[in-house]
Design a protein around this motif. Structure first.
Motif, PDB file in Angstrom:
ATOM      1  N   ILE A  68      22.109  -0.194  36.562  1.00 62.79           N
ATOM      2  CA  ILE A  68      22.861   0.685  35.670  1.00 62.79           C
ATOM      3  C   ILE A  68      23.048   2.022  36.379  1.00 62.79           C
ATOM      4  O   ILE A  68      22.069   2.634  36.824  1.00 62.79           O
ATOM      5  N   LEU A  69      24.302   2.460  36.486  1.00 60.69           N
ATOM      6  CA  LEU A  69      24.602   3.800  36.979  1.00 60.69           C
ATOM      7  C   LEU A  69      24.821   4.659  35.735  1.00 60.69           C
ATOM      8  O   LEU A  69      25.730   4.391  34.952  1.00 60.69           O
ATOM      9  N   LEU A  70      23.984   5.662  35.553  1.00 64.90           N
ATOM     10  CA  LEU A  70      23.943   6.398  34.293  1.00 64.90           C
ATOM     11  C   LEU A  70      24.177   7.883  34.485  1.00 64.90           C
ATOM     12  O   LEU A  70      23.440   8.546  35.222  1.00 64.90           O
ATOM     13  N   ASP A  71      25.196   8.400  33.812  1.00 67.27           N
ATOM     14  CA  ASP A  71      25.410   9.839  33.731  1.00 67.27           C
ATOM     15  C   ASP A  71      24.520  10.350  32.600  1.00 67.27           C
ATOM     16  O   ASP A  71      24.326   9.671  31.591  1.00 67.27           O
ATOM     17  N   LEU A  72      23.960  11.538  32.761  1.00 66.33           N
ATOM     18  CA  LEU A  72      23.095  12.081  31.709  1.00 66.33           C
ATOM     19  C   LEU A  72      23.867  12.909  30.696  1.00 66.33           C
ATOM     20  O   LEU A  72      23.599  12.848  29.506  1.00 66.33           O
ATOM     21  N   ALA A  73      24.840  13.699  31.173  1.00 58.87           N
ATOM     22  CA  ALA A  73      25.571  14.617  30.295  1.00 58.87           C
ATOM     23  C   ALA A  73      26.872  13.968  29.834  1.00 58.87           C
ATOM     24  O   ALA A  73      27.844  13.918  30.575  1.00 58.87           O
ATOM     25  N   MET A  74      26.861  13.441  28.609  1.00 57.47           N
ATOM     26  CA  MET A  74      28.043  12.825  28.011  1.00 57.47           C
ATOM     27  C   MET A  74      28.097  13.232  26.545  1.00 57.47           C
ATOM     28  O   MET A  74      27.057  13.427  25.929  1.00 57.47           O
ATOM     29  N   PRO A  75      29.314  13.320  25.981  1.00 56.93           N
ATOM     30  CA  PRO A  75      29.388  13.577  24.540  1.00 56.93           C
ATOM     31  C   PRO A  75      28.896  12.345  23.769  1.00 56.93           C
ATOM     32  O   PRO A  75      28.882  11.242  24.303  1.00 56.93           O
ATOM     33  N   GLY A  76      28.502  12.559  22.546  1.00 56.45           N
ATOM     34  CA  GLY A  76      28.000  11.430  21.748  1.00 56.45           C
ATOM     35  C   GLY A  76      26.618  11.042  22.236  1.00 56.45           C
ATOM     36  O   GLY A  76      25.764  11.884  22.473  1.00 56.45           O
ATOM     37  N   THR A  77      26.406   9.750  22.408  1.00 57.19           N
ATOM     38  CA  THR A  77      25.115   9.258  22.879  1.00 57.19           C
ATOM     39  C   THR A  77      25.059   9.452  24.393  1.00 57.19           C
ATOM     40  O   THR A  77      25.720   8.751  25.145  1.00 57.19           O
ATOM     41  N   ASN A  78      24.266  10.424  24.824  1.00 55.59           N
ATOM     42  CA  ASN A  78      24.217  10.762  26.247  1.00 55.59           C
ATOM     43  C   ASN A  78      23.201   9.904  27.005  1.00 55.59           C
ATOM     44  O   ASN A  78      22.577   9.000  26.429  1.00 55.59           O
ATOM     45  N   GLY A  79      23.046  10.193  28.284  1.00 56.27           N
ATOM     46  CA  GLY A  79      22.133   9.415  29.119  1.00 56.27           C
ATOM     47  C   GLY A  79      20.678   9.520  28.698  1.00 56.27           C
ATOM     48  O   GLY A  79      19.923   8.555  28.787  1.00 56.27           O
ATOM     49  N   TRP A  80      20.278  10.702  28.225  1.00 51.92           N
ATOM     50  CA  TRP A  80      18.894  10.875  27.744  1.00 51.92           C
ATOM     51  C   TRP A  80      18.643   9.979  26.535  1.00 51.92           C
ATOM     52  O   TRP A  80      17.607   9.317  26.442  1.00 51.92           O
ATOM     53  N   ASP A  81      19.602   9.978  25.592  1.00 50.10           N
ATOM     54  CA  ASP A  81      19.480   9.133  24.396  1.00 50.10           C
ATOM     55  C   ASP A  81      19.400   7.659  24.798  1.00 50.10           C
ATOM     56  O   ASP A  81      18.633   6.885  24.231  1.00 50.10           O
ATOM     57  N   PHE A  82      20.228   7.286  25.763  1.00 45.87           N
ATOM     58  CA  PHE A  82      20.252   5.903  26.247  1.00 45.87           C
ATOM     59  C   PHE A  82      18.888   5.507  26.815  1.00 45.87           C
ATOM     60  O   PHE A  82      18.348   4.449  26.484  1.00 45.87           O
ATOM     61  N   LEU A  83      18.311   6.374  27.652  1.00 43.43           N
ATOM     62  CA  LEU A  83      16.994   6.085  28.239  1.00 43.43           C
ATOM     63  C   LEU A  83      15.920   5.965  27.160  1.00 43.43           C
ATOM     64  O   LEU A  83      15.064   5.078  27.208  1.00 43.43           O
ATOM     65  N   GLN A  84      15.982   6.861  26.156  1.00 37.24           N
ATOM     66  CA  GLN A  84      15.007   6.816  25.068  1.00 37.24           C
ATOM     67  C   GLN A  84      15.136   5.492  24.295  1.00 37.24           C
ATOM     68  O   GLN A  84      14.137   4.865  23.947  1.00 37.24           O
ATOM     69  N   ARG A  85      16.368   5.074  24.051  1.00 37.03           N
ATOM     70  CA  ARG A  85      16.590   3.819  23.329  1.00 37.03           C
ATOM     71  C   ARG A  85      16.055   2.628  24.130  1.00 37.03           C
ATOM     72  O   ARG A  85      15.490   1.688  23.565  1.00 37.03           O
ATOM     73  N   LEU A  86      16.234   2.661  25.443  1.00 38.34           N
ATOM     74  CA  LEU A  86      15.691   1.584  26.281  1.00 38.34           C
ATOM     75  C   LEU A  86      14.173   1.534  26.170  1.00 38.34           C
ATOM     76  O   LEU A  86      13.595   0.448  26.099  1.00 38.34           O
ATOM     77  N   GLN A  87      13.534   2.695  26.164  1.00 43.72           N
ATOM     78  CA  GLN A  87      12.074   2.734  26.033  1.00 43.72           C
ATOM     79  C   GLN A  87      11.643   2.176  24.677  1.00 43.72           C
ATOM     80  O   GLN A  87      10.699   1.392  24.595  1.00 43.72           O
ATOM     81  N   GLU A  88      12.348   2.561  23.626  1.00 42.54           N
ATOM     82  CA  GLU A  88      11.977   2.136  22.276  1.00 42.54           C
ATOM     83  C   GLU A  88      12.176   0.644  22.057  1.00 42.54           C
ATOM     84  O   GLU A  88      11.449   0.014  21.303  1.00 42.54           O
ATOM     85  N   THR A  89      13.189   0.064  22.694  1.00 44.44           N
ATOM     86  CA  THR A  89      13.518  -1.349  22.461  1.00 44.44           C
ATOM     87  C   THR A  89      12.923  -2.296  23.499  1.00 44.44           C
ATOM     88  O   THR A  89      13.045  -3.500  23.363  1.00 44.44           O
ATOM     89  N   GLY A  90      12.301  -1.728  24.524  1.00 42.83           N
ATOM     90  CA  GLY A  90      11.682  -2.580  25.526  1.00 42.83           C
ATOM     91  C   GLY A  90      12.622  -3.075  26.615  1.00 42.83           C
ATOM     92  O   GLY A  90      12.245  -3.903  27.433  1.00 42.83           O
ATOM     93  N   TYR A  91      13.863  -2.590  26.633  1.00 41.13           N
ATOM     94  CA  TYR A  91      14.794  -2.989  27.688  1.00 41.13           C
ATOM     95  C   TYR A  91      14.488  -2.286  29.000  1.00 41.13           C
ATOM     96  O   TYR A  91      14.955  -2.692  30.047  1.00 41.13           O
ATOM     97  N   LEU A  92      13.733  -1.199  28.956  1.00 49.02           N
ATOM     98  CA  LEU A  92      13.428  -0.455  30.160  1.00 49.02           C
ATOM     99  C   LEU A  92      12.669  -1.359  31.124  1.00 49.02           C
ATOM    100  O   LEU A  92      11.704  -2.006  30.744  1.00 49.02           O
TER     101      LEU A  92
END
Length: 138
Positions: A68-92
């Motif tokens: 996954i190539l991930l930008d951190l600064a995006m409107p809406g659900t940004n890269g930080w939110d995405f990483l947090q969601r991966l941690q919470e759901t076990g996809y990390l």
């Protein structure tokens, strides 16, 4: 009776496709997504595109990319939110994550502790990025 052997180029193509890494690009910058998609496809990768973290997460769950190539600064659900969601759901940990960002507000060590495999600041060197993707183990 001898058995007739025939050459099936489609079979070879299917076998080659199995080895291709699938790369998901999550970035809100449309021209950058397009450039990355073209360059990565030319380098032999299968490419998936998403414009924000929500679309990226849906694409991740449907297609299980290797990288996954991930930008951190995006409107809406940004890269930080995405990483947090991966941690919470076990996809990390199922895909290698490379952060591509012009805005690193945290120490690189702290970002790497979030499960990120590598960080490349924008603007980045495209051959270096392709080499990094090729050498990340799935």
């Amino acid at each position: 009776m001898s058995e007739v052997q025939h050459h099936d180029p489609d079979e070879e193509k299917r076998a080659a496709d199995v080895d291709r890494k699938r790369v998901l690009v999550i970035d809100d910058d449309l021209p950058l997504r397009g450039m990355l998609a073209a360059a990565l496809r030319q380098a032999g990768f299968d490419v998936l595109l998403a414009c924000d973290g929500d679309e990226g997460y849906r694409t991740l769950t449907l297609h299980q990319p290797d990288v996954i190539l991930l930008d951190l600064a995006m409107p809406g659900t940004n890269g930080w939110d995405f990483l947090q969601r991966l941690q919470e759901t076990g996809y990390l940990g199922t895909a290698r994550i490379i952060v591509l960002s012009a805005h690193l507000y945290m120490e690189p060590k702290a970002i790497l502790q979030l499960g990120v495999s590598a960080i490349l600041p924008k603007p980045f060197n495209l051959p270096e990025l392709i080499d990094l993707i090729e050498h990340l183990s799935p």
